[in-house]
Scaffold this motif. Structure first.
Motif, PDB file in Angstrom:
ATOM      1  N   ARG A 202       0.834  -1.204   0.000  1.00 36.19           N
ATOM      2  CA  ARG A 202       0.000   0.000   0.000  1.00 36.19           C
ATOM      3  C   ARG A 202       0.871   1.259   0.000  1.00 36.19           C
ATOM      4  O   ARG A 202       0.593   2.223  -0.707  1.00 36.19           O
ATOM      5  CB  ARG A 202      -0.941  -0.002   1.206  1.00 36.19           C
ATOM      6  CG  ARG A 202      -2.055  -1.037   1.122  1.00 36.19           C
ATOM      7  CD  ARG A 202      -3.112  -0.783   2.172  1.00 36.19           C
ATOM      8  NE  ARG A 202      -2.574  -0.884   3.530  1.00 36.19           N
ATOM      9  CZ  ARG A 202      -2.528  -2.000   4.232  1.00 36.19           C
ATOM     10  NH1 ARG A 202      -2.966  -3.134   3.708  1.00 36.19           N
ATOM     11  NH2 ARG A 202      -2.037  -2.016   5.450  1.00 36.19           N
ATOM     12  N   ARG A 206       0.615   4.557  -5.620  1.00 32.15           N
ATOM     13  CA  ARG A 206      -0.093   5.837  -5.672  1.00 32.15           C
ATOM     14  C   ARG A 206      -1.557   5.660  -5.276  1.00 32.15           C
ATOM     15  O   ARG A 206      -2.165   6.565  -4.719  1.00 32.15           O
ATOM     16  CB  ARG A 206       0.043   6.445  -7.063  1.00 32.15           C
ATOM     17  CG  ARG A 206       1.487   6.842  -7.371  1.00 32.15           C
ATOM     18  CD  ARG A 206       1.694   7.363  -8.775  1.00 32.15           C
ATOM     19  NE  ARG A 206       3.096   7.731  -8.958  1.00 32.15           N
ATOM     20  CZ  ARG A 206       4.060   6.896  -9.331  1.00 32.15           C
ATOM     21  NH1 ARG A 206       3.760   5.622  -9.581  1.00 32.15           N
ATOM     22  NH2 ARG A 206       5.303   7.305  -9.448  1.00 32.15           N
ATOM     23  N   GLU A 207      -2.114   4.494  -5.572  1.00 33.91           N
ATOM     24  CA  GLU A 207      -3.436   4.158  -5.064  1.00 33.91           C
ATOM     25  C   GLU A 207      -3.565   2.649  -4.935  1.00 33.91           C
ATOM     26  O   GLU A 207      -2.888   1.888  -5.638  1.00 33.91           O
ATOM     27  CB  GLU A 207      -4.550   4.736  -5.924  1.00 33.91           C
ATOM     28  CG  GLU A 207      -4.527   4.385  -7.389  1.00 33.91           C
ATOM     29  CD  GLU A 207      -5.613   5.152  -8.146  1.00 33.91           C
ATOM     30  OE1 GLU A 207      -6.612   4.500  -8.509  1.00 33.91           O
ATOM     31  OE2 GLU A 207      -5.467   6.374  -8.357  1.00 33.91           O
ATOM     32  N   THR A 208      -4.434   2.216  -4.024  1.00 34.16           N
ATOM     33  CA  THR A 208      -4.640   0.783  -3.766  1.00 34.16           C
ATOM     34  C   THR A 208      -6.070   0.410  -4.112  1.00 34.16           C
ATOM     35  O   THR A 208      -7.013   1.115  -3.736  1.00 34.16           O
ATOM     36  CB  THR A 208      -4.356   0.448  -2.293  1.00 34.16           C
ATOM     37  OG1 THR A 208      -2.991   0.753  -1.993  1.00 34.16           O
ATOM     38  CG2 THR A 208      -4.605  -1.030  -2.007  1.00 34.16           C
ATOM     39  N   TRP A 209      -6.211  -0.710  -4.827  1.00 33.18           N
ATOM     40  CA  TRP A 209      -7.522  -1.244  -5.180  1.00 33.18           C
ATOM     41  C   TRP A 209      -7.727  -2.562  -4.437  1.00 33.18           C
ATOM     42  O   TRP A 209      -6.812  -3.405  -4.375  1.00 33.18           O
ATOM     43  CB  TRP A 209      -7.621  -1.495  -6.680  1.00 33.18           C
ATOM     44  CG  TRP A 209      -7.520  -0.253  -7.530  1.00 33.18           C
ATOM     45  CD1 TRP A 209      -7.359   1.036  -7.106  1.00 33.18           C
ATOM     46  CD2 TRP A 209      -7.578  -0.202  -8.960  1.00 33.18           C
ATOM     47  NE1 TRP A 209      -7.311   1.889  -8.176  1.00 33.18           N
ATOM     48  CE2 TRP A 209      -7.439   1.167  -9.340  1.00 33.18           C
ATOM     49  CE3 TRP A 209      -7.734  -1.157  -9.964  1.00 33.18           C
ATOM     50  CZ2 TRP A 209      -7.441   1.578 -10.664  1.00 33.18           C
ATOM     51  CZ3 TRP A 209      -7.745  -0.754 -11.289  1.00 33.18           C
ATOM     52  CH2 TRP A 209      -7.602   0.605 -11.644  1.00 33.18           C
ATOM     53  N   ARG A 232      -8.474   3.225  -2.467  1.00 30.39           N
ATOM     54  CA  ARG A 232      -9.016   4.125  -3.493  1.00 30.39           C
ATOM     55  C   ARG A 232     -10.239   3.538  -4.187  1.00 30.39           C
ATOM     56  O   ARG A 232     -11.224   4.229  -4.418  1.00 30.39           O
ATOM     57  CB  ARG A 232      -7.933   4.444  -4.531  1.00 30.39           C
ATOM     58  CG  ARG A 232      -8.407   5.402  -5.625  1.00 30.39           C
ATOM     59  CD  ARG A 232      -8.649   6.799  -5.070  1.00 30.39           C
ATOM     60  NE  ARG A 232      -9.252   7.691  -6.046  1.00 30.39           N
ATOM     61  CZ  ARG A 232     -10.547   7.947  -6.146  1.00 30.39           C
ATOM     62  NH1 ARG A 232     -11.400   7.371  -5.305  1.00 30.39           N
ATOM     63  NH2 ARG A 232     -11.019   8.779  -7.049  1.00 30.39           N
ATOM     64  N   ARG A 233     -10.168   2.244  -4.555  1.00 28.53           N
ATOM     65  CA  ARG A 233     -11.276   1.622  -5.267  1.00 28.53           C
ATOM     66  C   ARG A 233     -11.526   0.219  -4.715  1.00 28.53           C
ATOM     67  O   ARG A 233     -10.580  -0.491  -4.354  1.00 28.53           O
ATOM     68  CB  ARG A 233     -10.998   1.522  -6.777  1.00 28.53           C
ATOM     69  CG  ARG A 233     -10.846   2.861  -7.474  1.00 28.53           C
ATOM     70  CD  ARG A 233     -10.767   2.713  -8.992  1.00 28.53           C
ATOM     71  NE  ARG A 233     -12.030   2.257  -9.574  1.00 28.53           N
ATOM     72  CZ  ARG A 233     -12.286   2.221 -10.883  1.00 28.53           C
ATOM     73  NH1 ARG A 233     -11.349   2.602 -11.756  1.00 28.53           N
ATOM     74  NH2 ARG A 233     -13.450   1.807 -11.335  1.00 28.53           N
ATOM     75  N   THR A 253     -14.067   6.304  -1.102  1.00 32.87           N
ATOM     76  CA  THR A 253     -13.642   5.084  -1.796  1.00 32.87           C
ATOM     77  C   THR A 253     -14.645   4.773  -2.904  1.00 32.87           C
ATOM     78  O   THR A 253     -15.858   4.687  -2.649  1.00 32.87           O
ATOM     79  CB  THR A 253     -13.578   3.898  -0.814  1.00 32.87           C
ATOM     80  OG1 THR A 253     -12.626   4.192   0.212  1.00 32.87           O
ATOM     81  CG2 THR A 253     -13.174   2.620  -1.524  1.00 32.87           C
TER      82      THR A 253
END
Length: 259
Positions: A202, A206-209, A232-233, A253
């Motif tokens: 994580r 830059r972002e975690t899905w 993030r998503r 989210t």
């Protein structure tokens, strides 16, 4: 001398399924679950053990040791396979070609990796040997595999050297899953040793899905390995039960329900 072909009858298959679901079961419990006598269970267990499908011990039965890890993983791959495939297609369609990714453990993440065979120009960092093996077939995907201690149950690598390896990279997206997501928004796993690796993945993205079929929402598990807040998503195949959708909206989210 060749052994004649044999397959379990329906009662024996039910017994085998019960052992696979629980890992180890007493003869008494099997008799209760299957509504048969203990003598019947003992005869079935003996036949299944002779065929190499079960391992007997005093008072009970388990899977053969060498079959536990591989068999359990295959069963997890088959579980909710359609939902995982739908989620994977949705995730893959959202990933731009040329992205850099970290892929975690779990059969849903593996389903995503399978869909990524259709994407070009990717660079993937992973501690999951199943994912690495899948993506090794892709001629236009560079795969970096972490070192560490191999975990037999899911072919993942763990330990300080795994974390140190992951920290060398900065990626666009980390894709991870969960054994369960508690109502308080905590992401759960069976083993707290997964926490340092999950945290590193994580931190380096830059972002975690998060990818998880809807049955994982509200599912308890022993160890906390993260928080839904900050993801993030989230990709799943149906609307999660309360309070998850509202929580995700409050935390910013993005919830994607795969069609």
């Amino acid at each position: 001398m060749p052994v004649s072909p044999w397959s379990p009858n329906p009662r024996q298959q039910a017994l085998l399924d019960e052992v696979r679901a629980r890992g180890a079961v007493s003869v008494e419990r099997l008799a209760q679950r299957l509504d048969v006598t203990m003598q019947t269970v003992r005869r079935d267990v003996q036949r299944l053990a002779e065929a190499g499908l079960l391992l007997r011990f005093h008072g009970g039965v388990s899977l053969p040791r060498e079959a536990v890890a591989a068999g359990a993983w295959k069963e997890r791959q088959a579980l909710k396979a359609d939902a995982k495939a739908r989620i994977a297609r949705s995730v893959a369609s959202a990933i731009p070609e040329g992205s850099t990714l970290m892929l975690g453990i779990g059969t849903t993440v593996e389903a995503v990796a399978r869909e990524l065979l259709k994407k070009n120009g990717l660079r993937v960092i992973t501690h999951n040997l199943h994912v690495a093996s899948l993506l090794s077939e892709h001629p236009d995907c560079k795969v970096h595999v972490a070192g560490g201690v191999l975990r037999a149950r899911d072919s993942a690598l763990e330990g300080d050297s795994t974390v140190d390896f992951l920290k060398q990279f900065k990626v666009d997206i980390t894709i991870m899953t969960a054994l369960g997501i508690d109502a308080d928004g905590s992401i759960r796993d069976r083993d707290q040793r997964e926490m340092p690796v999950a945290q590193a993945m994580r931190d380096q993205a830059r972002e975690t899905w998060l990818v998880a079929d809807v049955s994982k929402f509200g599912q308890p598990a022993l160890a906390e390995v993260g928080k839904l807040q900050g993801i993030r998503r989230v990709f799943t195949e149906a609307l999660p039960p309360a309070p998850f959708a509202q929580q995700m909206q409050e935390w910013g989210t993005l919830l994607t329900i795969a069609s």
